[in-house]
Write an enzyme that holds these catalytic residues in place. Sequence first.
Site, mmCIF file in Angstrom:
data_model
loop_
_atom_site.group_PDB
_atom_site.id
_atom_site.type_symbol
_atom_site.label_atom_id
_atom_site.label_comp_id
_atom_site.label_asym_id
_atom_site.label_seq_id
_atom_site.Cartn_x
_atom_site.Cartn_y
_atom_site.Cartn_z
ATOM 1 N N CYS A 144 0.833 -1.201 0.000
ATOM 2 C CA CYS A 144 0.000 0.000 0.000
ATOM 3 C C CYS A 144 0.866 1.248 0.000
ATOM 4 O O CYS A 144 1.470 1.591 1.022
ATOM 5 C CB CYS A 144 -0.925 -0.004 1.213
ATOM 6 S SG CYS A 144 -1.911 1.490 1.388
ATOM 7 N N CYS A 147 -0.347 4.098 2.335
ATOM 8 C CA CYS A 147 -0.147 3.778 3.753
ATOM 9 C C CYS A 147 1.303 4.004 4.179
ATOM 10 O O CYS A 147 1.573 4.542 5.259
ATOM 11 C CB CYS A 147 -0.509 2.321 4.030
ATOM 12 S SG CYS A 147 -2.149 1.822 3.523
ATOM 13 N N ASP A 148 2.229 3.577 3.355
ATOM 14 C CA ASP A 148 3.625 3.495 3.780
ATOM 15 C C ASP A 148 4.596 4.371 2.998
ATOM 16 O O ASP A 148 5.780 4.443 3.339
ATOM 17 C CB ASP A 148 4.105 2.039 3.677
ATOM 18 C CG ASP A 148 3.277 1.100 4.547
ATOM 19 O OD1 ASP A 148 2.854 1.531 5.631
ATOM 20 O OD2 ASP A 148 3.058 -0.048 4.131
#
Length: 318
Positions: A144, A147-148
């Site tokens: 993701c 997300c990261d």
Amino acid sequence: MKNDRGSGLKMTKQYDVIVIGAGPGGMTAALYASRANLSVLMLERGSYGGQMNNTAEVENYTGFKTILGPELSEEMYQSATQFGAEYAYGMVESVTVQEDGTKIVKTDSAEFETKALVIATGSEYRKLGIPGEAEYSGRGVSYCAICDGAFFRNKKLAVIGGGDSAVEEGAYLTQLAESVTIIHRRDELRAQKILQDRAFANDKIEFMWDTVATEIVGDGQKVIGLKLYNKKTEVTTELPFDGVFIYVGSVPLSKPFLDLGITDENGWVLTNDKMETNIPGVYAIGDVRLKDLRQITTAVGDGAIAGQEAYKYLESLK
């Protein structure tokens, strides 16, 4: 309404319709069913919105030139619950169908009854299954970008895959990373043409064709590189990377339903164009279905059909 099914058993809550999953399809099914004055419960193992929450920008959803994934999730949730549909957290463990057609949904903490069930559990990212992937998950291995990605500012990143997700997320990562290398096992991308054009025009994206990752290399703490095998030259190399983002397809989240006999050999739920499975009153929508196009728009369409069909099914029982 509630029903105590016997001494020593959990209190069982009853609903006209239970929707398992609160992604775009599940929320739409809940909207249509609750708007028909049915009691509806959405069960979700995580946050409502599903994978939309991991999407930076959505630019192919009708009505919005562009909208943030989490923002669209919130808008859909408010719409889905406006007619009384309930939302609850729950890890569904099993579904059984009684002789009278009642469906029993058991979660890790409760039990529910319904006559109409909509399966909207979606899918999850497929793993490569190579050495280092599990060991360095969360320590340089990600599925993701939104997300990261922020953890990899000014770093060298590898993106594995050649479809829409790989190319789109790779482009997103260029806003943060020093460079992004898209590694694909074929000699051409499978992504939509507009996404390909953007990627080819992005000077921070490089491509490695006909190449597969054979190992994610780390130093015991974090990812430091990839071992790669070129299928044409048959040469193995090791290149330095600070992070690896993997987008190689998806697998259905259908484990609780495998005993119902509604899936194919790979776990995808089989339906007709009314979203009906081979069990009366059981429907499946969105990414858990066997179908070609898995998009927010198609999930929403599936959900609308299932919500309406559930209403018609319940009417037929009267």
